[in-house]
Design a protein around this motif. Structure first.
Motif, PDB file in Angstrom:
ATOM      1  N   SER A  74       0.839  -1.213   0.000  1.00 15.82           N
ATOM      2  CA  SER A  74       0.000   0.000   0.000  1.00 15.82           C
ATOM      3  C   SER A  74       0.870   1.258   0.000  1.00 15.82           C
ATOM      4  O   SER A  74       2.064   1.216   0.278  1.00 15.82           O
ATOM      5  N   PRO A  75       0.237   2.379  -0.295  1.00 16.02           N
ATOM      6  CA  PRO A  75       0.968   3.652  -0.331  1.00 16.02           C
ATOM      7  C   PRO A  75       1.515   4.011   1.053  1.00 16.02           C
ATOM      8  O   PRO A  75       1.129   3.410   2.045  1.00 16.02           O
ATOM      9  N   PRO A  76       2.426   4.980   1.113  1.00 13.64           N
ATOM     10  CA  PRO A  76       3.074   5.319   2.391  1.00 13.64           C
ATOM     11  C   PRO A  76       2.112   5.848   3.454  1.00 13.64           C
ATOM     12  O   PRO A  76       1.028   6.340   3.131  1.00 13.64           O
ATOM     13  N   ALA A  77       2.542   5.760   4.702  1.00  6.38           N
ATOM     14  CA  ALA A  77       1.776   6.329   5.809  1.00  6.38           C
ATOM     15  C   ALA A  77       1.789   7.848   5.694  1.00  6.38           C
ATOM     16  O   ALA A  77       2.839   8.453   5.481  1.00  6.38           O
ATOM     17  N   ILE A  78       0.623   8.438   5.836  1.00  8.12           N
ATOM     18  CA  ILE A  78       0.493   9.896   5.793  1.00  8.12           C
ATOM     19  C   ILE A  78      -0.295  10.315   7.024  1.00  8.12           C
ATOM     20  O   ILE A  78      -1.432   9.867   7.225  1.00  8.12           O
ATOM     21  N   ILE A  79       0.331  11.140   7.852  1.00  9.77           N
ATOM     22  CA  ILE A  79      -0.355  11.595   9.063  1.00  9.77           C
ATOM     23  C   ILE A  79      -0.843  13.026   8.813  1.00  9.77           C
ATOM     24  O   ILE A  79      -0.056  13.913   8.478  1.00  9.77           O
ATOM     25  N   ALA A  80      -2.164  13.187   8.984  1.00  5.33           N
ATOM     26  CA  ALA A  80      -2.822  14.451   8.629  1.00  5.33           C
ATOM     27  C   ALA A  80      -3.601  14.986   9.827  1.00  5.33           C
ATOM     28  O   ALA A  80      -4.808  14.749   9.957  1.00  5.33           O
ATOM     29  N   PRO A  81      -2.942  15.705  10.735  1.00  6.52           N
ATOM     30  CA  PRO A  81      -3.676  16.256  11.877  1.00  6.52           C
ATOM     31  C   PRO A  81      -4.789  17.197  11.423  1.00  6.52           C
ATOM     32  O   PRO A  81      -4.607  17.982  10.490  1.00  6.52           O
ATOM     33  N   SER A  82      -5.923  17.086  12.090  1.00  3.71           N
ATOM     34  CA  SER A  82      -7.056  17.958  11.781  1.00  3.71           C
ATOM     35  C   SER A  82      -6.956  19.217  12.618  1.00  3.71           C
ATOM     36  O   SER A  82      -7.062  19.160  13.847  1.00  3.71           O
ATOM     37  N   ILE A  83      -6.797  20.344  11.941  1.00  5.47           N
ATOM     38  CA  ILE A  83      -6.628  21.606  12.666  1.00  5.47           C
ATOM     39  C   ILE A  83      -7.926  22.102  13.307  1.00  5.47           C
ATOM     40  O   ILE A  83      -7.923  23.111  13.995  1.00  5.47           O
ATOM     41  N   LEU A  84      -9.012  21.322  13.115  1.00  6.60           N
ATOM     42  CA  LEU A  84     -10.274  21.652  13.785  1.00  6.60           C
ATOM     43  C   LEU A  84     -10.087  21.745  15.299  1.00  6.60           C
ATOM     44  O   LEU A  84     -10.756  22.531  15.967  1.00  6.60           O
ATOM     45  N   SER A  85      -9.180  20.927  15.829  1.00  6.73           N
ATOM     46  CA  SER A  85      -8.960  20.918  17.281  1.00  6.73           C
ATOM     47  C   SER A  85      -7.814  21.832  17.708  1.00  6.73           C
ATOM     48  O   SER A  85      -7.396  21.790  18.864  1.00  6.73           O
ATOM     49  N   SER A  86      -7.291  22.645  16.787  1.00  5.96           N
ATOM     50  CA  SER A  86      -6.192  23.541  17.154  1.00  5.96           C
ATOM     51  C   SER A  86      -6.746  24.886  17.618  1.00  5.96           C
ATOM     52  O   SER A  86      -7.954  25.103  17.611  1.00  5.96           O
ATOM     53  N   ASP A  87      -5.853  25.781  17.995  1.00  9.25           N
ATOM     54  CA  ASP A  87      -6.263  27.093  18.496  1.00  9.25           C
ATOM     55  C   ASP A  87      -6.606  28.013  17.318  1.00  9.25           C
ATOM     56  O   ASP A  87      -5.708  28.524  16.642  1.00  9.25           O
ATOM     57  N   PHE A  88      -7.910  28.218  17.091  1.00  6.91           N
ATOM     58  CA  PHE A  88      -8.342  29.039  15.953  1.00  6.91           C
ATOM     59  C   PHE A  88      -7.898  30.500  16.103  1.00  6.91           C
ATOM     60  O   PHE A  88      -7.892  31.250  15.129  1.00  6.91           O
ATOM     61  N   GLY A  89      -7.532  30.887  17.311  1.00  5.33           N
ATOM     62  CA  GLY A  89      -7.037  32.252  17.509  1.00  5.33           C
ATOM     63  C   GLY A  89      -5.609  32.432  17.028  1.00  5.33           C
ATOM     64  O   GLY A  89      -5.121  33.559  16.942  1.00  5.33           O
ATOM     65  N   ALA A  90      -4.953  31.343  16.725  1.00  4.61           N
ATOM     66  CA  ALA A  90      -3.563  31.405  16.260  1.00  4.61           C
ATOM     67  C   ALA A  90      -3.359  30.306  15.223  1.00  4.61           C
ATOM     68  O   ALA A  90      -2.449  29.482  15.317  1.00  4.61           O
ATOM     69  N   LEU A  91      -4.228  30.323  14.233  1.00  2.77           N
ATOM     70  CA  LEU A  91      -4.306  29.211  13.288  1.00  2.77           C
ATOM     71  C   LEU A  91      -3.057  29.065  12.428  1.00  2.77           C
ATOM     72  O   LEU A  91      -2.602  27.938  12.166  1.00  2.77           O
ATOM     73  N   GLY A  92      -2.495  30.181  11.987  1.00  2.29           N
ATOM     74  CA  GLY A  92      -1.291  30.102  11.146  1.00  2.29           C
ATOM     75  C   GLY A  92      -0.160  29.409  11.875  1.00  2.29           C
ATOM     76  O   GLY A  92       0.505  28.515  11.327  1.00  2.29           O
ATOM     77  N   LYS A  93       0.054  29.792  13.112  1.00  6.36           N
ATOM     78  CA  LYS A  93       1.126  29.184  13.907  1.00  6.36           C
ATOM     79  C   LYS A  93       0.819  27.716  14.205  1.00  6.36           C
ATOM     80  O   LYS A  93       1.715  26.875  14.189  1.00  6.36           O
ATOM     81  N   ALA A  94      -0.447  27.421  14.461  1.00  7.75           N
ATOM     82  CA  ALA A  94      -0.832  26.021  14.699  1.00  7.75           C
ATOM     83  C   ALA A  94      -0.457  25.169  13.484  1.00  7.75           C
ATOM     84  O   ALA A  94       0.040  24.047  13.622  1.00  7.75           O
ATOM     85  N   CYS A  95      -0.665  25.709  12.289  1.00  5.89           N
ATOM     86  CA  CYS A  95      -0.349  24.968  11.059  1.00  5.89           C
ATOM     87  C   CYS A  95       1.152  24.741  10.938  1.00  5.89           C
ATOM     88  O   CYS A  95       1.607  23.610  10.704  1.00  5.89           O
ATOM     89  N   SER A  96       1.944  25.803  11.093  1.00  9.93           N
ATOM     90  CA  SER A  96       3.395  25.635  10.923  1.00  9.93           C
ATOM     91  C   SER A  96       3.972  24.752  12.026  1.00  9.93           C
ATOM     92  O   SER A  96       4.819  23.889  11.766  1.00  9.93           O
ATOM     93  N   ASP A  97       3.496  24.908  13.258  1.00  5.96           N
ATOM     94  CA  ASP A  97       3.966  24.051  14.355  1.00  5.96           C
ATOM     95  C   ASP A  97       3.689  22.578  14.064  1.00  5.96           C
ATOM     96  O   ASP A  97       4.515  21.708  14.343  1.00  5.96           O
ATOM     97  N   THR A  98       2.515  22.306  13.520  1.00  8.99           N
ATOM     98  CA  THR A  98       2.102  20.914  13.297  1.00  8.99           C
ATOM     99  C   THR A  98       3.000  20.238  12.262  1.00  8.99           C
ATOM    100  O   THR A  98       3.383  19.073  12.416  1.00  8.99           O
ATOM    101  N   ILE A  99       3.352  20.973  11.223  1.00 12.97           N
ATOM    102  CA  ILE A  99       4.267  20.414  10.217  1.00 12.97           C
ATOM    103  C   ILE A  99       5.659  20.219  10.846  1.00 12.97           C
ATOM    104  O   ILE A  99       6.298  19.176  10.669  1.00 12.97           O
TER     105      ILE A  99
END
Ligand code: DX5
Ligand code: ZN
Length: 246
Positions: free
Chosen positions: A1-26
């Motif tokens: 099968s294709p490689p493992a891909i982990i895709a955190p859902s930013i729905l549970s992140s801090d919407f008040g600091a969404l840009g940083k939540a995205c870069s931190d997660t990567i």
């Protein structure tokens, strides 16, 4: 099968600091970001639309190849999936994953400039998404049988074949719900027929439920509360990956 891909859902992140939540997660080892778009019609909840995606997209480098690190995996829980394809492409979405149920029940105009209601053929929608340079995914809710996908996946027109199927393992709408094991036979059936297909599972995935999903054949793992509720999100991301790879 294709490689493992982990895709955190930013729905549970801090919407008040969404840009940083995205870069931190990567930075913490995620492959993709799973971006939940809800319109208050297809699901009884609302998140945000293309203007917010436009603003958070520059916080994460664009993937250098299809399915690469930094992919914005937009899960479109919206009643009119065809209507927003171009807006999301402009906003920087890489993978546009629409709900099968929304496409076939679509009754409103398909673009802001049209006023005639038309149904949306899922294959045509996949082709349209591809024509705008994005990957295409089709999601199914727990109440939808996997059988609706066979005809679509078997199309002899390459542009009509989705790159990913999302098997929901909760009712779409909210984070933090319990994993529905009852949905895994859909994953098994898809994996049996399509060894190379990206199969995503979404809802209730955690270190407790990942083994079952991985055994069934899922390779794209969405996790919201399990990642963002953890003391050490990087560790959870690594553990989810290890469970899929083993
Ligand atoms: C639910 C969303 C999910 C949600 C998952 O409708 O599609 O992506 O964020 O959240 P968890 O991982 O907490 O179940
Ligand atoms: Zn989702």
């Amino acid at each position: 099968s294709p490689p493992a891909i982990i895709a955190p859902s930013i729905l549970s992140s801090d919407f008040g600091a969404l840009g940083k939540a995205c870069s931190d997660t990567i930075e913490r080892g995620a492959d993709w970001l799973h971006v939940d778009i809800m319109d208050g019609h297809f699901v009884p909840n609302m998140t945000f639309g293309a203007p917010v995606v436009t603003k958070i997209r520059p916080h994460v480098s664009k993937p250098t190849s299809a399915y690469g690190r930094g992919t914005f995996d937009c899960h479109m829980m919206i009643a009119e999936p065809k209507r927003w394809v171009r807006e999301f492409q402009k906003a920087g979405c890489d993978l546009y994953c629409f709900h099968y149920e929304a496409a076939i029940n679509s009754t409103a105009a398909e673009s802001p400039s049209e006023d005639e209601p038309t149904k949306t053929n899922p294959k045509e929608l996949v082709r349209y998404i591809h024509s705008l340079g994005m990957q295409a995914g089709i999601a199914i809710k727990p109440s939808t049988k996997v059988d609706v996908l066979w005809d679509i996946l078997a199309s002899d027109i390459k542009e009509e074949i989705p790159d990913m199927v999302l098997v929901m393992t909760v009712e779409p709408g909210f984070g933090g719900q319990s994993f529905m094991e009852s949905e895994l036979p859909k994953v098994t059936a898809l994996r049996e027929k399509y060894p190379d297909l990206h199969i995503e599972v979404d809802g209730g995935l955690s270190e407790k439920t990942i083994d079952q999903a991985a055994d069934a054949g899922a390779n794209v793992i969405v996790a919201g509360s399990a990642v963002f509720g953890a003391n050490d999100p990087a560790e959870v991301i690594a553990n989810l990956r290890e469970a899929v790879e083993k």
